[in-house]
Each structure stands twice: as C-alpha cells, then as structure tokens.
Design a protein around this motif. Structure first.
Motif, mmCIF file in Angstrom:
data_model
loop_
_atom_site.group_PDB
_atom_site.id
_atom_site.type_symbol
_atom_site.label_atom_id
_atom_site.label_comp_id
_atom_site.label_asym_id
_atom_site.label_seq_id
_atom_site.Cartn_x
_atom_site.Cartn_y
_atom_site.Cartn_z
ATOM 1 N N ALA A 636 0.755 -1.265 0.061
ATOM 2 C CA ALA A 636 -0.190 0.034 0.130
ATOM 3 C C ALA A 636 0.763 1.373 0.031
ATOM 4 C CB ALA A 636 -0.837 -0.016 1.123
ATOM 5 N N VAL A 637 2.166 1.153 0.578
ATOM 6 C CA VAL A 637 3.118 2.127 0.725
ATOM 7 C C VAL A 637 3.811 2.629 -0.512
ATOM 8 C CG1 VAL A 637 4.591 3.513 2.045
ATOM 9 C CG2 VAL A 637 2.880 2.201 3.101
ATOM 10 N N SER A 638 4.256 1.625 -1.143
ATOM 11 C CA SER A 638 5.153 1.726 -2.055
ATOM 12 C C SER A 638 4.660 2.348 -3.400
ATOM 13 C CB SER A 638 5.713 0.187 -2.617
ATOM 14 O OG SER A 638 6.818 0.517 -3.835
ATOM 15 N N ILE A 639 5.506 3.120 -4.211
ATOM 16 C CA ILE A 639 5.123 3.719 -5.301
ATOM 17 C C ILE A 639 5.891 3.270 -6.512
ATOM 18 C CG2 ILE A 639 4.356 6.131 -4.292
ATOM 19 C CD1 ILE A 639 6.949 7.365 -4.828
ATOM 20 N N ASP A 640 6.843 2.541 -6.328
ATOM 21 C CA ASP A 640 7.794 1.890 -7.428
ATOM 22 C C ASP A 640 6.893 0.719 -7.992
ATOM 23 O OD1 ASP A 640 10.001 0.964 -8.713
ATOM 24 O OD2 ASP A 640 10.916 0.051 -7.262
ATOM 25 N N LEU A 641 6.867 0.799 -9.095
ATOM 26 C CA LEU A 641 5.918 -0.256 -9.752
ATOM 27 C C LEU A 641 6.630 -1.520 -9.680
ATOM 28 C CD1 LEU A 641 4.607 1.876 -12.901
ATOM 29 C CD2 LEU A 641 3.530 1.302 -10.880
ATOM 30 N N GLU A 642 7.874 -1.648 -9.909
ATOM 31 C CA GLU A 642 8.707 -2.848 -9.859
ATOM 32 C C GLU A 642 8.446 -3.673 -8.517
ATOM 33 O OE1 GLU A 642 10.829 -5.717 -11.691
ATOM 34 O OE2 GLU A 642 10.542 -3.795 -12.802
ATOM 35 N N HIS A 643 8.905 -2.868 -7.451
ATOM 36 C CA HIS A 643 8.427 -3.202 -6.109
ATOM 37 C C HIS A 643 7.250 -3.568 -5.869
ATOM 38 C CE1 HIS A 643 8.870 -2.507 -1.360
ATOM 39 N NE2 HIS A 643 9.302 -3.627 -1.880
ATOM 40 N N LYS A 644 6.319 -2.877 -6.240
ATOM 41 C CA LYS A 644 4.698 -3.097 -6.002
ATOM 42 C C LYS A 644 4.292 -4.488 -6.754
ATOM 43 C CE LYS A 644 1.484 -0.297 -5.929
ATOM 44 N NZ LYS A 644 0.584 0.692 -6.170
ATOM 45 N N PHE A 645 4.857 -4.876 -7.875
ATOM 46 C CA PHE A 645 4.656 -5.972 -8.603
ATOM 47 C C PHE A 645 5.265 -7.263 -7.909
ATOM 48 C CE2 PHE A 645 5.944 -9.077 -11.962
ATOM 49 C CZ PHE A 645 4.871 -9.191 -12.577
ATOM 50 N N GLU A 646 6.523 -7.157 -7.471
ATOM 51 C CA GLU A 646 6.938 -8.172 -6.641
ATOM 52 C C GLU A 646 6.188 -8.490 -5.372
ATOM 53 O OE1 GLU A 646 9.386 -9.979 -7.655
ATOM 54 O OE2 GLU A 646 9.945 -9.020 -9.466
ATOM 55 N N LEU A 647 5.977 -7.268 -4.681
ATOM 56 C CA LEU A 647 4.946 -7.678 -3.534
ATOM 57 C C LEU A 647 3.468 -8.338 -3.967
ATOM 58 C CD1 LEU A 647 5.593 -4.424 -1.302
ATOM 59 C CD2 LEU A 647 6.351 -6.665 -0.980
ATOM 60 N N ALA A 648 2.948 -7.948 -5.056
ATOM 61 C CA ALA A 648 1.959 -8.343 -5.596
ATOM 62 C C ALA A 648 1.726 -9.901 -5.805
ATOM 63 C CB ALA A 648 1.075 -7.722 -6.655
ATOM 64 N N LEU A 649 2.954 -10.339 -6.310
ATOM 65 C CA LEU A 649 3.362 -11.509 -6.601
ATOM 66 C C LEU A 649 3.504 -12.645 -5.303
ATOM 67 C CD1 LEU A 649 5.659 -11.669 -9.748
ATOM 68 C CD2 LEU A 649 3.046 -12.105 -9.541
ATOM 69 N N GLN A 650 4.168 -11.855 -4.632
ATOM 70 C CA GLN A 650 4.486 -12.538 -2.868
ATOM 71 C C GLN A 650 2.942 -12.637 -2.414
ATOM 72 O OE1 GLN A 650 7.586 -10.612 -0.915
ATOM 73 N NE2 GLN A 650 8.708 -10.524 -2.624
ATOM 74 N N LEU A 651 2.376 -11.815 -2.579
ATOM 75 C CA LEU A 651 0.912 -11.919 -1.748
ATOM 76 C C LEU A 651 -0.233 -12.548 -2.559
ATOM 77 C CD1 LEU A 651 0.999 -8.214 -0.205
ATOM 78 C CD2 LEU A 651 1.138 -10.278 0.809
ATOM 79 N N GLY A 652 0.085 -12.897 -3.876
ATOM 80 C CA GLY A 652 -0.818 -13.697 -4.589
ATOM 81 C C GLY A 652 -2.020 -12.517 -5.276
ATOM 82 N N GLU A 653 -1.675 -11.433 -5.267
ATOM 83 C CA GLU A 653 -2.679 -10.317 -5.688
ATOM 84 C C GLU A 653 -2.236 -10.448 -7.040
ATOM 85 O OE1 GLU A 653 -5.023 -8.957 -4.177
ATOM 86 O OE2 GLU A 653 -4.398 -9.033 -2.081
ATOM 87 N N LEU A 654 -2.826 -11.300 -7.890
ATOM 88 C CA LEU A 654 -2.574 -11.552 -9.253
ATOM 89 C C LEU A 654 -3.563 -10.602 -10.195
ATOM 90 C CD1 LEU A 654 -2.430 -15.427 -9.734
ATOM 91 C CD2 LEU A 654 -0.543 -13.710 -9.208
ATOM 92 N N ARG A 655 -4.396 -10.071 -9.765
ATOM 93 C CA ARG A 655 -5.256 -8.811 -10.406
ATOM 94 C C ARG A 655 -4.384 -7.795 -10.311
ATOM 95 N NH1 ARG A 655 -10.308 -8.505 -11.816
ATOM 96 N NH2 ARG A 655 -10.961 -10.388 -10.475
ATOM 97 N N MET A 656 -4.021 -7.435 -9.139
ATOM 98 C CA MET A 656 -3.022 -6.171 -9.208
ATOM 99 C C MET A 656 -1.746 -6.367 -10.125
ATOM 100 S SD MET A 656 -1.722 -4.097 -5.849
ATOM 101 C CE MET A 656 -2.978 -3.480 -5.457
ATOM 102 N N ALA A 657 -1.076 -7.389 -9.839
ATOM 103 C CA ALA A 657 0.211 -7.818 -10.835
ATOM 104 C C ALA A 657 -0.162 -7.849 -12.097
ATOM 105 C CB ALA A 657 0.697 -9.182 -10.434
ATOM 106 N N HIS A 658 -1.398 -8.199 -12.627
ATOM 107 C CA HIS A 658 -1.812 -8.044 -14.023
ATOM 108 C C HIS A 658 -1.893 -6.608 -14.382
ATOM 109 C CE1 HIS A 658 -4.848 -8.197 -17.566
ATOM 110 N NE2 HIS A 658 -3.952 -9.110 -17.822
ATOM 111 N N GLU A 659 -2.506 -5.808 -13.779
ATOM 112 C CA GLU A 659 -2.644 -4.334 -13.928
ATOM 113 C C GLU A 659 -1.255 -3.724 -13.995
ATOM 114 O OE1 GLU A 659 -4.964 -2.789 -11.089
ATOM 115 O OE2 GLU A 659 -7.094 -4.044 -11.804
#
Length: 1195
Positions: A636-659
């Motif tokens: 929720a805090v990160s603004i780095d797209l690369e970092h957010k993508f990695e976190l989304a994958l780790q958390l299983g948030e595939l919809r966000m990772a897809h976006e």
C-alpha cells in the motif's frame, strides 16, 4: 600531567639501512631510500611492497613523493637526480646535479621547484617545468649541507643545516642567506620548522647530542633538549600533535611535548641507529627509518576534537586554538549531500591545555576540553572558564548537571552542579568510563553500569566496549566493540522493582536489567540515536542506520568521517573530518519517526505520520516494511511499480500484478506472472501472459497440457506468422496437418526435409517436392541435382509407392477429426496400427494421386506374355565420399536373409534400356537393393557404415546414360549364397539383405488386394510361376504365409501415421520385387585401379528361385477368396518390339528346358558389350557442396 598519547605500531618493514622516508599525502604509501641503491614503496595498510626501483649500486640518501605529478624524486651518491613515475614505473628524467654526494631533496609545496643539497657545500634550485634547469645556486656553507627544509608559513624561505655547525635561513632569489643561527658545538645534521601558526620556531639536532629550539624571528635559542647519548640524526615537529620527535644513533626515538618540552615517551624498537623521521600532515602517522628497516607508528587518536550542540553550533580545536561555526548562517542555501559546507569559523580564543577532546553538555550550555591530563569546562557562548580539574577522562551524565571523571585506573569521581558528589573505586578497576543514562566503567573483566545517584551497581556485562551510545529516552543503548555492536533495551521498571525487593540482586547486579535486541557484525566508528534509529559510521566508511534489526545505508563516504549530530528541523545529518571540513546528508525525521513507530508496533502513530513522508521516500519506507514482514502495508505504501509488482506476486494479488504488468509492458513481468498464474491454476491468465510475452514454447506446453486443440491451432498460425517455425511445425504436426508442415518446410527452404516428410507421410507430394529440391540443388551442384530420383520418372526405385498412395487416400477419407482425450484408452496407438493392412480392402471415392507412370502400370493387361525377363532399369551407382557420418551415410538392412521360393513378376522396362550384371570379386548385388538416397534416409533398420570404409555407394539415376541392348543371362549361386552385399567401398564390401521391404513406423502385415490375389507359389522346383501384374506397377510385393494376419480395427484419429511399411514378423519373407532386383553385382571394371561406372545387370529370377526351392518349399499362397494361385501368367510389356527383349525372351525359354552351367553364363557376361556405361566415371559426380546434415528446423 603528562600528555595522554596512545602509540600504536602500524607497520614493521625489515630491510637494508634506510637513509630517508616519506609518506604519500593521499595514498597509504611510504617510500624508502636504501643504502644499497634501491627505492622501495610500501603500503602500510596491506603490509606489502607495491613498487621497487633499482637506481644504482651506491647509497640513495634522499627520496621524496611529488603527488601532484605522480613522481618519486631520488638523489644518490652517484651525484645524479632521478625522477620516476610511480604509476608506470618509467624513468621520467635523470641528470647530474652535483659534483659530490647528494644529501637531501626538498620539494616546493606549490611551485615546480626542488632544492638539492650536497657534500659539495652547495644548494641548488631546479625547475622541472623548464626542463630541469638550474635556476639558482646558494653558496655560503663551509662543510657538507646535510638537510634543507621549506618554511610552511613562507614558501619562499628555507633553512639549511650543515656540518659547519651553523643553520642558515635563505630566501629564493637571494644569493646570500638572510641570517645564520649558531649554537651547536658540533656539526648540525637535521632541522625542521614548526607547523603551527602561533610560534615561529625552528628545531635542530647535531652531533653534540643536543636538540635546540630556535626562534627564527628573534634569532635566539629558546630551549635545549637533552637526553640522547649519541649523535642526533633527525628531528621533527609533528604536523598535528603538540609533540616533537627526535632520533639518534643511540637507537631511540624520544617524544617531547612541544609546549612544555617535557619528555613524554621514549621509543626503542631494537633496530639499531635511527636515520630519519617523517610526519604526515592531516594524519597521526609517523615513519621511522633504522639500520635494519622501518616502522610506522600512530600517535594519539585520529578523531578530531570537534563537537556540535542541538542548535547547530559547532566547536573545534585547531592545535590550541578553539574555533566555532554556526549552521544558521547557511540560511536558505541549498545544501548538496556530501558537499563541504561553506562555514565561516569564529576564533573563540586559545586554550590553556592542548585539546584532545571537546564535548558539549546535553543541553548545549557548556563545553568541556580535555587534554594533558586535565579538563576545563567553558561556557559555550563566550568560552569562559566555569570549572577545571585533573582527569584522564571526562563524561557527561544524561542531564547537564552531573558529570564524572576518572583519575588513574582505580578512582571515579561523580560531580553535580560542578561540585564533587561522590568518589568510589570500582571492584574490578577503571580503564575507561562512559556517560549517558547510566555510568559505564570498563575494566579488564568487562563492563559495569552504575547508577548516577546512588553509584550502585546495576549490571555487569562480560564485554569490552570501545564506545557506548544511549538514546535520548534512555531506553536503548548501543555497545560498540572492536568487531561488532550490540543493541540492548534497558528495562527501568524491572530495575526499580528489583531495587525495592532486593531479591534478584547478585554480585553481577540485576539480571533482568537489560534485554538484548540484536548483534550486528559491523565496526562502529561514531554513532548517535534519533528515536529508535541508531545512526553510525562504519569502519568501511559507510553512513548507516540501524532500525528493527536491519542496516540501511544512507551514503558511502569517500574518507573517514565523524558524526556530529542531527538537526530535526533541517532533516539533515552533519559530519566532520580530521581536516575540520563539515558535510551534510539528508535524513527525513518523518521517516525515522515512522520506522520507530513500526518497531514499537504503534501502527496508529505510524498511520498518522505516513502522510508527512514525501512521495519519493515512500518506496524506501516500503522496503523497510517488507523486511519487517509487513508486506501488505508495504504494497500500500510503495510507489515503485517494480517493487509493487514483486509484492503483489508474493501476496498472490494476481489481479493487481496483471494491472501493473499491463502498465509496465515488460516481458520479464509477463513471464513471472505467467509462472505464478500457472502454479495456482489460473490458466486463462497464464495464457494471456504468455501471449503478451510471446512465449510460444510456454503456450505450446500450456495448450498440450490442457488438451486444447483450438489453442494448438491458433498457436500454430500465430507462430508461423511471427516466424517461430519450430513451434509452428510442432503444432501443425501434433494436429496431423501434414500439408501445413510440408508447406512450412518448403517455405523455409528446407527442401530435403520436406522430401523426406512427403516420402513418409504424403507420397502424393513427393514428385513436386523433389522437383523443387532438384531446382534448388542445381544452383549448387548440377550433378548432385541430377542424381535425385523422381518417382514420376523412376517408379521402380520407389517400391511400395502404390500401397502408400492408397493408404494416404484411406487416411484422408476416413479421418474422424479430433477425438476427446477421455477416449485415449480406447484408441489404438500408432505403434500398434498397420495402415497398409487397414487400407487393403479400401475402395477410394476419388482418384489416388500418384506419379504418371505408376498410373499407367495399373492399366496394363493381364494376358500371358513371353517367358519371364527381369527388365530392370539400369542406372549407374553414384559414389559420394562423405565428410562425416550423416543419415545419408547409412547402409539399409533391407531384409533378413531367408531363402524362399517366390513367384517372379515382370518389371517395367524403360525405353532404350537393357539389363546387365556387374561382378566384383565374385559377389552379387541384386538390383532391387539399390535405392535412391531419399529412400535410404527414411528406411529402418539402418546399419552404421564402418569407420574404415572410405566411400558410400548410393544408387541414384543419372540421366543421358544409355545401356547396351544386349543382355546376358547368368546362373546364380544357391539360395543361401544368393544374398548379396552392398558394397560400401571397392575393397571392403558390407553385407545387405535381399529383400526390399522398407520400415519406418508401420508394420507391413499384408498386401494390397490386387497384388495378394495374383501371388502364388509352386511346389515344382523347375517350374516357374509368374504373377499377372502390370509390367509398370510399383514392384512392392509380399508373400502370404501360413499364418493369417490379424488386422486390428483402428479408429481414424487425428494422429500422424507413417505411410511407409514397417518392421513386422513378415519382414523375413522376401518380396517378389526384392528378388527381381537383388541378383546384382559390381562388374570387374570397378576395380581399384580402373575408373569406370558401376553398371546394373539383371539376373533371371527363375535361376535364383530354383536354388531357393531346392532348400524349402512353402505352401501355396491363397487369394482373398480362399483359392490357391497356380501358375501365374507372365506379363508382357506393351509394344515389346525391342530386339533386346527378344533376346532375353529366348534365353528365358531355353532356361526352362535345361539349365546352363554357371561358367558358361559367366563367360557370356564377360564377353558382353557394356556400351556407354563402360566410360562412365563415378568420380565425375561431385557432391561436396551438398549437405543434408542440417537440422530439420534450425531457426
């Protein structure tokens, strides 16, 4: 009190006698000039020699660094000056400077000058910018000039020492000295200037064992130092410390206080006489040269005497001068991280003692100066003396009203409001004390914490600290040691409870007083606390802070820096170096407060602080949260797209990772998302990701694993469109779309592979592909192109073509489409199917696509013909020596050698061609075994060519070769001996079988109906039975056995089935066609000494059959209706008016009545005229440019 100086040896370098030493101003190097004529450069950090110069065989008495030119300048007893580049080790210049030994070299600090002194009593000035021209000569001494030194306060002035007992002071540009200092009783060996600005002093050492201090302004001797018992060879004012160092031939180095002239220390390292001493500006290192080597020692502490209060006022000591700077003067000036701050220094006055440490009180109102065994407390505003006393160490308490001092190694005094409150002796001694929330006392056995008020022991810890840093709240403490630092939490409540109950008190104090939070393997130079974050500089010059068990790097420093403090309102951290330069780095207080709240698990406070953190710092905070295990908050805090993508994958948030992947358009992200989606079973998402990534291999895997025929079809078309031919071919192949595979091979110019594919799966397309192949091959090698056989022209070289064509049509019309995967257990596999057997009784709805001549042969009449003649198309055998083993270099094992009686059939006779037999070493090769190269490549089983064979013989038709019309019939050997060899070379024949049933993927269990009805076998050995088969039909015939073949009912599926006959239990039964073509041998004209073509000669089949029938007799073959086949009428080719055919017919008729001796036939064969074939040279065919070894679908 004596000057408290710690002396540490940094380097000990054994060598020959050292005559001079110099320290590099920036690199950790020391240059030594040796009595043996060598100049050596040591690295005192790595303790190794890094450079060495061999100058001459005479002593080198002087060597100096010129850092701004990367030079080493050396003067030797050969009277020459040599200049070397210490980076390239090349000699820059060499010249003769004096007419006697060169004693010393001095380098001007700013101008391109050097001064040299010599035993010729002269001093010379040299300018290297003017090609080392001698600018001036200074005369005046009456003996050897031993040393010269520039005045650090006036670079145009220098002093010289001579054995004429005088010291002269000179000015550049003047021929005569300014003045002369006399006072030594013997020759003066050495001199040096004082570096401080407060005293115009000069020091000298002489052979009278004395050291004298001179005031060169008053021209008087102010002090004489006595103590050495031999000649004084070197003297030095330390550039940083208030000490004087003197060396003597008595082997000692004495350390004197430069203010009191008191002897502080005497160093004797047992390396015989001392010859040189060299200090380094900006450093506490000192180099010493001896008879037996050199030593580098470190005097005192390198950390500057500098302190900053909470308001931004910085105070430091420069020698005995105290100066102050205020950060407020910077105002709104933009400050760059790591840049020197433009601060103006304000002189506060001179201190009565030499300051070794300066500390502000916690409230900033007072400042204490320690040194010379004393302390003085000043007011910070005006530097007024508030209190003083004797102490080896001084520390402040957490409030400014209390402080403690250490006198000696046993007594600690506690003061409050500048009055002594209590004196106590720690049980284990006091080697050091530390201030803060508790009073720390270090001893040999460890560290003990005492309460300021009661001086009671709180806790003893078995650890030897260098520094102790307390947080402002007094809750956290950092204990720094030589190798690591520990972070502890001080539990005030438990300490108070224990003091009240006195139940848990032990001799080591209160056990529960501290809680260890962590240990970090990092050496702390300086440190301070901001909230719960510990900021520190490390031994590897990094500026870090520790929070929550993690080390976060703020900056990498290019030199050793010392923390001064943190100003919260500026969000900046300030540091200083030993040159008293101040630099700053940005460190947001909001970030530190947020991280502190997270560590305390106070998330409500953290959420309140988060909006104050700038957006550019959010990613940094997110990384901190991730390391603490709060990944959801980090996302929720990160603004780095690369970092957010990695976190989304780790958390299983595939919809966000897809976006995020859609926004980033990165192939790497699509690939990672596809892997995660596949692992969790979201195949539709995985398919989309693979399509975005254009990962056709992954798509193929996904399509086949999911059993999606539609997806495989779309993948094939997309891969072909994008040029991914490997995936496209495999996709089409799995779908059974062989036509697409064939067109893809043709499109990618893979014509040989296309020909093989067509020969195996689409025989109706063989002629078209071979024509394209020949056209393409002719551009490279015309002869090789002519050697390719087209079934339209040479149908006799393609046995089984009719069955293959019929099977192809059968599969095409009975194709059932896609079968569900659920029916897999019910579907017969390709390995178990026999398409030729399945298509035996098939009646095609349309016309079979086949070569023209094969169609004509089907229309031949079934009327009896003349006696059997094996009309064989004769073509020379093409010899191509291969470069290395390849599929074309295999000899095909056609059939097992089983002598059986087989009815003969009449073969199609090409116009203007006759029959002949070639003999080589008595071996017979049957013409049926000679196949085209294309056929050989797809037949199984295959035998590797022996390595010793130098050539491979391949049979292929060559156009424009006319054979003789005369045919000679020859008797053959017995059935067992009639199994010929296919020659791999003229000297080493390789065995091959008689029969020509070709095997690839399917079993040839039965024949076509029309052929099986026309086959039979006679029980009379001498009687020849022929089948009524059109003379131009493809010669692919098998013999029915006693066992009735069991035809498996196969479901027509979308699977790939080879149209070639395969190995089966009937492969040991020779076919009629194979028998008709088998009795061939190479003629004697193919000897190793002669250059002739291999000519095919047919041998009448009935002779071979007679021999075979004598050994075995098979039961008559049965037709499909169950009736036995009797004597087969002989087929006669249409328009058989050729005289050659008549000759053959007569010979065949004669052979029925009586059998001619084999010798007569052989003699007739030898007399036969071979016509044009005798002049054909196999070596004329050059296929060296043709390569069929490429991979099928190399990209």
């Amino acid at each position: 009190m004596p000057l408290r100086l710690e002396i540490q040896r940094r380097l000990t370098a054994r060598s020959e006698r050292v005559k001079s030493a110099d320290l590099h101003p920036t690199e950790p190097w020391m240059v030594l000039s040796l009595y043996t004529g060598t100049v050596v450069v040591w690295n005192h950090e790595t303790q190794a020699i890094v450079k060495s110069f061999e100058l001459c065989d005479l002593p080198v008495r002087a060597a100096k660094f010129v850092a701004r030119k990367h030079w080493i300048i050396a003067g030797a007893d050969d009277m020459k000056i040599r200049v070397f580049n210490y980076n390239t080790l090349e000699r820059v210049y060499m010249f003769e400077a004096h007419c006697d030994y060169i004693r010393y070299v001095a380098v001007h600090p700013t101008h391109p000058y050097i001064l040299t002194s010599s035993d010729d009593m002269l001093i010379k000035l040299w300018d290297w910018d003017r090609k080392w021209m001698c600018c001036q000569v200074f005369e005046g001494h009456a003996h050897y000039v031993m040393q010269i030194v520039f005045n650090p306060k006036d670079n145009n002035q220098f002093a010289s020492a001579s054995l004429d007992r005088t010291i002269k002071v000179w000015q550049l540009g003047s021929k005569t000295p300014n003045f002369t200092l006399e006072g030594h009783e013997k020759g003066v060996n050495c001199i040096d200037y004082y570096n401080g600005g407060d005293k115009p002093y000069l020091i000298s050492g002489a052979d009278d064992h004395f050291v004298k201090i001179w005031d060169y302004q008053n021209k008087t001797c102010v002090q004489t130092l006595e103590g050495h018992v031999q000649n004084v060879t070197c003297v030095c004012f330390h550039p940083e410390l208030p000490v004087i160092l003197t060396g003597s031939e008595d082997g000692t180095v004495r350390v004197w206080h430069s203010n009191t002239y008191r002897l502080e220390n005497t160093l004797n390292y047992g390396m015989e006489r001392v010859w040189c001493i060299c200090g380094q500006p900006g450093s506490n290192n000192v180099a010493l040269g001896y008879d037996e080597g050199s030593i580098i020692v470190k005097l005192g502490r390198e950390e500057p005497a500098m302190s900053m209060d909470s308001s931004g006022k910085i105070m430091w000591a420069c020698h005995s001068e105290v100066q102050q700077a205020n950060l407020k003067v910077l105002g709104e000036t933009e400050i760059q991280d790591g840049e020197k701050l433009p601060l103006g220094a304000k002189d506060m006055g001179s201190c009565e003692i030499y300051p070794q440490t300066i500390q502000h009180s916690p409230n900033g109102r007072f400042v204490v100066v320690c040194g010379d065994g004393e302390y003085i407390i000043y007011t910070a505003m005006a530097l007024r003396n508030k209190s003083f006393g004797s102490a080896q160490e001084f520390v402040w308490a957490y409030d400014s009203s209390q402080y403690a001092t250490r006198e000696g190694n046993s007594v600690v005094k506690i003061f409050k409001n500048f009055k002594e409150k209590k004196t106590f002796k720690p049980d284990f001694g006091a080697d050091g004390i530390f201030g803060g929330f508790l009073l720390g006392v270090r001893s040999n056995s460890g560290l003990a914490f005492y309460d300021w008020e009661s001086s009671n022991l709180i806790r003893r810890v078995e650890i030897l600290p260098k520094h102790i840093y307390w947080s402002d709240s007094g809750e956290l403490v950092c204990i720094a040691t030589e190798e690591s630092f520990f972070v502890l939490r001080y539990l005030t409540e438990r300490v108070s409870a224990a003091q009240d109950s006195k139940e848990t008190l032990t001799e080591d104090g209160i056990e529960d007083a501290f809680e260890v939070l962590g240990e970090v393997q990092e050496v702390v130079k300086t440190g301070l606390w901001v909230g719960d974050c510990f900021i520190h500089t490390s031994s590897v010059n990094r500026l870090n802070y520790y929070v929550g068990g993690e080390i976060i790097t703020i900056a990498h420093l290019d030199r050793t820096m010392y923390l001064l403090g943190y100003i919260p309102k500026d969000d900046r951290l300030y540091l200083g170096d030993k040159e008293l330069n101040i630099i700053s780095y940005s460190l947001l207080l909001s970030v530190l407060e947020y991280e502190t709240a997270v560590m305390r698990k106070d998330f409500s406070t953290a959420d309140r602080i988060l909006p104050t953190i700038p957006m550019e710092q959010r990613t940094k905070v997110a990384h901190f949260l991730e390391k603490q295990g709060f990944r959801q908050q980090a996302l929720a805090v990160s603004i780095d797209l690369e970092h957010k993508f990695e976190l989304a994958l780790q958390l299983g948030e595939l919809r966000m990772a897809h976006e995020l992947a859609l926004e980033a358009e990165s192939e790497h992200k699509w690939k990672k998302l596809a892997e995660v989606a596949t692992s969790v079973g979201q195949f539709s998402l995985a398919q989309e990701c693979l399509q975005q990534d254009q990962d056709y291999g992954g798509l193929l895997l996904l399509a086949t694993a999911s059993g999606s025929a539609e997806m495989v079809g779309k993948l094939a078309e997309g891969a072909e469109k994008d040029g991914k031919t490997n995936v496209a071919f495999l996709s089409y192949f799995m779908q059974g779309r062989i036509d697409k595979c064939l067109e893809l091979l043709i499109k990618t110019d893979r014509l040989p592979e296309a020909a093989f594919l067509a020969r195996t799966y689409m025989p109706s397309q063989v002629s078209r592909v071979v024509e394209l192949w020949k056209e393409n091959m002719s551009k490279v090698n015309q002869k090789a192109a002519d050697a390719l056989a087209d079934p339209d022209q040479y149908s006799n070289l393609f046995p089984g073509l009719q069955q293959a064509l019929l099977a192809e049509q059968y599969l095409k019309e009975t194709h059932a489409g896609v079968i569900p995967a659920a029916q897999y257990p019910l579907v017969m596999s390709n390995e178990d199917r026999d398409v030729l057997e399945e298509s035996r009784g098939f009646i095609t709805k349309g016309e079979i696509t086949e070569p023209e001549e094969a169609v004509e042969s089907m229309r031949m009449s079934e009327s009896p013909v003349a006696p059997l003649e094996a009309a064989v198309m004769e073509e020379p055998i093409k010899h191509e020596p291969p470069a290395d083993p390849a599929p074309t270099e295999k000899i095909i094992d056609l059939m097992e050698e089983t002598p059986l009686s087989v009815p003969a059939t009449e073969e199609h006779v090409e116009p203007n061609q006759a029959q002949s037999v070639c003999h080589v070493k008595g071996e017979i090769i049957k013409s049926e075994t000679l196949l085209t190269a294309a056929e050989c490549l797809i037949q199984e089983p295959c035998t590797e060519v022996p390595a010793k064979d130098s050539e491979i013989m391949q049979s292929s038709p060559v156009e424009d070769v006319e054979l003789s019309d005369e045919v000679t019939v020859q008797d053959t050997a017995s059935g067992a001996e009639a199994q010929p060899d296919i020659m791999a070379s003229e000297e080493a024949p390789t065995k091959a079988a008689d029969d020509v049933l070709i095997s690839t993927d399917l079993k040839a269990d039965s024949l076509l109906p029309s052929e099986s009805a026309a086959l039979g076998e006679t029980s009379i050995p001498d009687q020849l039975e022929t089948a009524i088969i059109p003379s131009e039909a493809p010669p692919m015939v098998a013999v029915a056995t006693d066992e009735t073949p069991v035809v498996k009912v196969a479901v027509a599926v979308e699977q790939l089935i080879s149209l070639e006959p395969t190995e089966s239990s009937l492969l040991d039964v020779p076919s009629v066609t194979g028998q008709a073509f088998s009795d061939l041998s190479l003629g004697p004209s193919l000897s190793s000494d002669e250059d002739a073509s291999a000519v095919l000669k047919p041998v009448p089949v009935w002779e071979v059959e007679q021999e075979q029938e004598e050994e075995t007799a098979e039961p008559p073959a049965e037709t499909e209706d169950g009736s036995e086949v009797g004597e087969l009428p002989r087929a006669e080719p249409e328009g058989s008016d050729d005289p050659a055919e008549g000759n053959v017919a007569g010979q065949e008729a004669g052979s029925e009545g009586s059998e001619e001796p084999a010798d007569d036939v052989e003699e007739a064969m030898n007399d036969e005229d071979l016509g044009d074939l005798d002049s054909f040279d196999l070596e004329d065919i050059d296929a060296s440019d043709v390569s069929l070894e490429e991979n099928l679908l190399g990209e």
